[in-house]
Structures are given as C-alpha cells and as structure tokens.
Design a protein around this motif. Structure first.
Motif, PDB file in Angstrom:
ATOM      1  N   VAL A  33      -1.689  -0.983  -4.069  1.00  0.00           N
ATOM      2  CA  VAL A  33      -2.461  -1.250  -3.250  1.00  0.00           C
ATOM      3  C   VAL A  33      -3.985  -0.698  -3.381  1.00  0.00           C
ATOM      4  N   LYS A  34      -4.147   0.418  -3.906  1.00  0.00           N
ATOM      5  CA  LYS A  34      -5.665   1.001  -4.164  1.00  0.00           C
ATOM      6  C   LYS A  34      -5.284   2.306  -4.900  1.00  0.00           C
ATOM      7  N   TYR A  35      -6.259   2.674  -5.374  1.00  0.00           N
ATOM      8  CA  TYR A  35      -6.630   4.042  -5.528  1.00  0.00           C
ATOM      9  C   TYR A  35      -6.965   5.021  -4.434  1.00  0.00           C
ATOM     10  N   PHE A  36      -6.601   6.255  -4.714  1.00  0.00           N
ATOM     11  CA  PHE A  36      -7.314   7.258  -3.341  1.00  0.00           C
ATOM     12  C   PHE A  36      -7.231   8.594  -4.216  1.00  0.00           C
ATOM     13  N   ASP A  37      -7.916   9.535  -3.405  1.00  0.00           N
ATOM     14  CA  ASP A  37      -8.044  10.914  -3.915  1.00  0.00           C
ATOM     15  C   ASP A  37      -6.845  11.819  -2.728  1.00  0.00           C
ATOM     16  N   HIS A  38      -6.142  12.135  -3.519  1.00  0.00           N
ATOM     17  CA  HIS A  38      -5.003  12.996  -2.484  1.00  0.00           C
ATOM     18  C   HIS A  38      -5.845  14.101  -1.879  1.00  0.00           C
ATOM     19  N   PRO A  39      -5.912  14.352  -0.477  1.00  0.00           N
ATOM     20  CA  PRO A  39      -6.449  15.297  -0.083  1.00  0.00           C
ATOM     21  C   PRO A  39      -5.924  16.679  -0.177  1.00  0.00           C
ATOM     22  N   LYS A  40      -4.638  16.877  -0.552  1.00  0.00           N
ATOM     23  CA  LYS A  40      -3.861  18.097  -0.871  1.00  0.00           C
ATOM     24  C   LYS A  40      -3.949  18.545  -2.491  1.00  0.00           C
ATOM     25  N   VAL A  41      -4.812  17.831  -3.104  1.00  0.00           N
ATOM     26  CA  VAL A  41      -4.890  18.085  -4.653  1.00  0.00           C
ATOM     27  C   VAL A  41      -6.297  18.796  -4.766  1.00  0.00           C
ATOM     28  N   GLU A  42      -6.471  19.788  -5.385  1.00  0.00           N
ATOM     29  CA  GLU A  42      -7.712  20.328  -5.918  1.00  0.00           C
ATOM     30  C   GLU A  42      -8.685  19.357  -6.605  1.00  0.00           C
ATOM     31  N   LYS A  89      -6.527  11.793  -8.473  1.00  0.00           N
ATOM     32  CA  LYS A  89      -6.791  10.419  -8.361  1.00  0.00           C
ATOM     33  C   LYS A  89      -5.217   9.963  -8.151  1.00  0.00           C
ATOM     34  N   HIS A  90      -4.912   9.567  -7.001  1.00  0.00           N
ATOM     35  CA  HIS A  90      -3.657   8.863  -7.183  1.00  0.00           C
ATOM     36  C   HIS A  90      -3.501   7.324  -6.890  1.00  0.00           C
ATOM     37  N   VAL A  91      -2.541   6.681  -7.090  1.00  0.00           N
ATOM     38  CA  VAL A  91      -2.238   5.285  -6.697  1.00  0.00           C
ATOM     39  C   VAL A  91      -1.250   5.003  -5.439  1.00  0.00           C
ATOM     40  N   LEU A  92      -1.377   4.220  -4.839  1.00  0.00           N
ATOM     41  CA  LEU A  92      -0.690   3.729  -3.661  1.00  0.00           C
ATOM     42  C   LEU A  92      -0.089   2.411  -3.835  1.00  0.00           C
ATOM     43  N   PHE A  93       1.403   2.188  -3.669  1.00  0.00           N
ATOM     44  CA  PHE A  93       2.122   1.046  -3.783  1.00  0.00           C
ATOM     45  C   PHE A  93       2.606   0.933  -2.424  1.00  0.00           C
ATOM     46  N   HIS A  94       3.011  -0.412  -1.890  1.00  0.00           N
ATOM     47  CA  HIS A  94       3.475  -0.638  -0.837  1.00  0.00           C
ATOM     48  C   HIS A  94       4.531  -1.812  -1.066  1.00  0.00           C
ATOM     49  N   THR A  95       5.508  -1.946  -0.004  1.00  0.00           N
ATOM     50  CA  THR A  95       6.407  -2.925   0.121  1.00  0.00           C
ATOM     51  C   THR A  95       6.536  -3.175   1.718  1.00  0.00           C
ATOM     52  N   ALA A  96       6.938  -4.475   2.019  1.00  0.00           N
ATOM     53  CA  ALA A  96       7.220  -4.724   3.357  1.00  0.00           C
ATOM     54  C   ALA A  96       8.583  -5.443   3.342  1.00  0.00           C
TER      55      ALA A  96
END
Length: 182
Positions: free
Chosen positions: A151-160, A167-174
């Motif tokens: 889905v996208k990259y995002f910065d995990h708010p609980k990581v320094e 930098k995290h990656v988000l994956f999804h399935t429906a």
C-alpha cells in the motif's frame, strides 16, 4: 483449542509450557533483529498476558504455532488489533514471529495464508493489514507470498526517529474468493 491446521502446522491456544521457549525466542538477537530490542523475561510475560487478554476481548489473537511432526512450539502467527495512531488504524493486523530454527521452511507463509482464510471465512474480517520495517525483507516476502499487496511507506510512530526501523511498509488484503483457493 486448535484454531487452524495446515499440512505441517497447528495454530492453537497458548499453553503455560510455551512461555519458556517464547522467552528464549524473544531474547534472540536474530529473531528480534527487526524490532527495537530483544525482550526480557518480564517483558515477554507481559506480552504473553496481553496475547491472552486479546483472545478474551476479541475472540482472536496471535496463535501459538506448533510443528505437527515434532509437537514443538515454534512461535506465533495470527491477528492483533493495531491501535497506534496512523491513517489506517485501528485495523486488524496479521503478524508472525518464529524461532530461527523454523526459518526457511515456508512455515510463516503457510500459516499466514491459513490465518487469512480463517479470518475471512470464520471471523468475518473484510480487511487485514500487515506492516514491518522496510528493511525486513523476509517478512515483506511472506506478505507478498500470502497474497497481500503493498500500500505505502510510513514512519512508525512508536519507533525512534533515528532508528533504521522507523520507515515501515504497509501491506493489505481484502476478502475475495479467489484468494481462498490458493
């Protein structure tokens, strides 16, 4: 109770006997390489307690994984309600953590696929997400092999902020019938 059974794995309720190997797994530097730190025995005990509480509250959680042939506890695969602040939360997350002796055998993918099918058909989920540090190639591969899509990259708010794990990656399935036939 066994929730999910695959050719080689049983995803089941946790047993008190799982706690010692769970502590060893969470204290292993290799297993925890893509997490901010290893977990102490006390931290693992708290994690174990929170896993059990999630089963009571939601009727699902991170299932203990047992290798059928050896009957050995090898880790967990399952669901968690992710509630940290992000534009995709709260959500149902699928995740896994296996002891290193279980790596490279396809167990995470086998268990994740079965979990997703169970989540969609038995638990009534419509969407499931997974995320990890962008540098965690093994987990990203499990996500893709399990039929999930980037889905996208995002910065995990609980990581320094200065952590290479920020930098995290988000994956999804429906839910879709075609996925259940794989």
């Amino acid at each position: 109770m066994i929730y999910i059974e695959t050719k080689r794995l049983q995803l089941r309720d946790w047993k008190e006997a799982d706690l010692k190997p769970f502590c060893q797994m969470n204290a292993d530097d290799a297993v925890m390489a893509y997490f901010p730190k290893t977990l102490s025995t006390d931290e693992t005990q708290l994690f174990y307690t929170s896993i059990l509480a999630e089963f009571i509250e939601y009727g699902f959680g991170l299932y203990a994984v047992e290798e059928k042939e050896s009957k050995a506890f090898i880790g967990f695969i399952g669901f968690h309600r992710a509630t940290f602040e992000a534009d995709f939360t709260p959500c149902i997350e699928i995740g896994w953590r296996l002891k290193k002796e279980a790596w490279g055998k396809g167990y995470a993918t086998e268990g994740a696929k079965a979990c997703l099918q169970y989540g969609f058909t038995e638990l009534g989920f419509h969407d499931v997400y997974s995320f990890t540090a962008d540098i965690n190639e093994p987990s990203k591969n499990v996500m893709m092999k399990s039929g999930m899509h980037f889905v996208k990259y995002f910065d995990h708010p609980k990581v320094e902020n200065d952590s290479p794990l920020k930098k995290h990656v988000l994956f999804h399935t429906a839910y879709h019938k075609e996925m259940l036939n794989n």
